[in-house]
Design an enzyme around this catalytic site. Structure first.
Site, PDB file in Angstrom:
ATOM      1  N   ASP A 146      -5.637  19.450 -14.980  1.00  0.00           N
ATOM      2  CA  ASP A 146      -6.080  18.120 -15.395  1.00  0.00           C
ATOM      3  C   ASP A 146      -5.619  17.993 -16.849  1.00  0.00           C
ATOM      4  OD1 ASP A 146      -7.435  15.955 -16.450  1.00  0.00           O
ATOM      5  OD2 ASP A 146      -9.273  16.299 -15.311  1.00  0.00           O
TER       6      ASP A 146
ATOM      7  N   TYR B 127     -17.797  16.052 -15.621  1.00  0.00           N
ATOM      8  CA  TYR B 127     -18.871  15.909 -14.649  1.00  0.00           C
ATOM      9  C   TYR B 127     -18.414  15.243 -13.348  1.00  0.00           C
ATOM     10  CZ  TYR B 127     -22.993  14.108 -12.359  1.00  0.00           C
ATOM     11  OH  TYR B 127     -23.918  13.788 -11.401  1.00  0.00           O
TER      12      TYR B 127
ATOM     13  N   ARG C 221       0.849  -1.218   0.000  1.00  0.00           N
ATOM     14  CA  ARG C 221       0.000   0.000   0.000  1.00  0.00           C
ATOM     15  C   ARG C 221       0.874   1.253   0.000  1.00  0.00           C
ATOM     16  NH1 ARG C 221      -1.985   1.937   4.536  1.00  0.00           N
ATOM     17  NH2 ARG C 221      -2.539  -0.057   5.474  1.00  0.00           N
TER      18      ARG C 221
END
Ligand SMILES: *Cc1c(COP(=O)(O)O)cnc(C)c1O
Length: 374
Positions: free
Chosen positions: A171, A100, A48
């Protein structure tokens, strides 16, 4: 080195021992043995926190974007969430009215958590500066935006963010590191849905954060990655790293195909408007030309009529697949209003098309046949 070289080699030189395999092994072990003195020679403890395949992928992402540090996540959405969670309740974010999923994350998850948010058309610089508050800590820019294909000026928005003491996060999913160099334009952090162009084959879900500096903000994102645990599996990291090797070829062809399709659609009688930054008629064309090498593989268009005509246009297709997402080798088309809530603002006659790497003549013939039946 040039980006075409980096896509092939980035992250592959971590273990330059003699007689090492050229293709990395997949390291499935979740645990790593300590030395007798209690130390971990390679720094791996538990998967992890880190893993050889994830570290190699993160190193590749750092080299591709030209940053200092990267954190890979199980999806673009998990990467996005980690950025917002690295802020504090009461902080304010300005974000592009775009994808969205990011909007919903801000409104339904981060707002109850205490993050203030303004969603704006970031291609309008006055609208961005009008939203800046004393508590504004971050501007989230998506350009070209999905699905309206609006272009925002990264360098100008970076200037606005920095003069307000805020960070600029880009982004870069649709722009890709091949076409759009966000750090050179002033961004502090780059986010990717690696599900799209980095993977390139529609078979891995993933996300990434790349930071220009390995600063306290990035350390917090790294901490959230390890503690919250939305991490990609070793196999997903391996597949992504493999996909990246062909990215420059894919993105170049996808951009050429998208431009040709956008031009074809612009003059088709069944099409009201073709939305692609590569068209000279697009309002963001000059900015896109300044900050992108090519204009990317994603485009949208408005079918003459309404919802019914748009859906009918997708029904007649035989080659272009009716599916969500983008960035795969296969061309896909989607009626976005069907997957977004009614008040979201995507026109009912808008179709979003992700150009694949097929021959463009076949793609145009498929569209021509389908649009002929509308
Ligand atoms: C797909 C997408 C995301 C979300 O990424 P997932 O990997 O689906 O979670 C974020 N931004 C953009 C622009 C996208 O296209």
């Amino acid at each position: 080195m040039k980006i075409e070289t980096l896509t092939v080699h980035a992250g592959h030189s971590l273990n330059p021992n003699e007689n090492e395999p050229i293709v990395p092994a997949i390291s499935l072990s979740t645990i790593f043995e300590r030395a007798e003195d209690g130390s971990y020679k390679h720094g791996y403890v538990y998967t992890r926190a880190s893993n050889p395949n994830r570290r190699a992928l993160e190193q590749a992402l750092v080299e591709l974007e030209g940053g200092k540090a990267a954190a890979a996540f199980a999806s673009g959405s998990a990467a996005t969430l980690a950025v917002f969670q690295a802020l504090a309740p009461g902080d304010h974010v300005i974000a592009t009215e775009g994808f969205y999923g990011t909007t919903k994350l801000l409104q339904e998850v981060m707002k109850p958590w205490g993050l203030e948010c303004s969603l704006v058309n970031t291609s309008d610089l006055a609208a961005v500066s009008g939203e800046i508050r004393p508590t504004t800590k971050l501007i989230w820019l998506e350009t070209p935006s999905n699905p309206k294909m609006r272009v925002s000026d990264i360098a100008e928005v970076a200037r606005l963010a920095h003069s307000a003491g805020a960070r600029l996060v880009c982004d870069n999913t649709v722009g890709t590191p091949i076409l759009q160099r966000c750090f050179d334009l002033g961004a502090d952090v780059v986010m990717h849905s690696t599900t799209k162009y980095l993977c390139g084959h529609s078979d891995v879900l993933g996300g990434a954060i790349v930071s220009r500096e390995e600063d306290a903000f990035f350390q917090k994102i790294r901490m959230i990655q390890a503690v919250a645990g939305a991490v990609p599996s070793p196999f997903d990291c391996w597949l992504l790293h493999r996909g990246i090797r062909t990215m420059s070829l894919r993105v170049r062809t996808q951009s050429e195909n998208a431009l040709a399709i956008a031009k074809f659609l612009a003059t088709h009688r069944a099409v009201e408007k073709s939305l692609y930054p590569g068209l000279e008629t697009h309002p963001g064309h000059d900015i896109a030309k300044k900050q992108m090498k090519q204009f990317g593989g994603l485009l949208s268009f408005l079918v003459r009529g309404g919802r019914e005509q748009a859906l009918r246009a997708t029904q007649g297709l035989g080659l272009i697949r009716r599916a969500s997402s983008l960035g795969g080798t296969e061309s896909t088309i989607e009626h976005r209003a069907s997957v977004e809530p009614p008040n979201f603002g995507t026109p009912e006659n808008l179709l979003r098309l992700s150009a694949g790497i097929e021959h463009v003549d076949d793609l145009i013939a498929d569209l021509d046949k389908a649009l002929g039946k509308v």
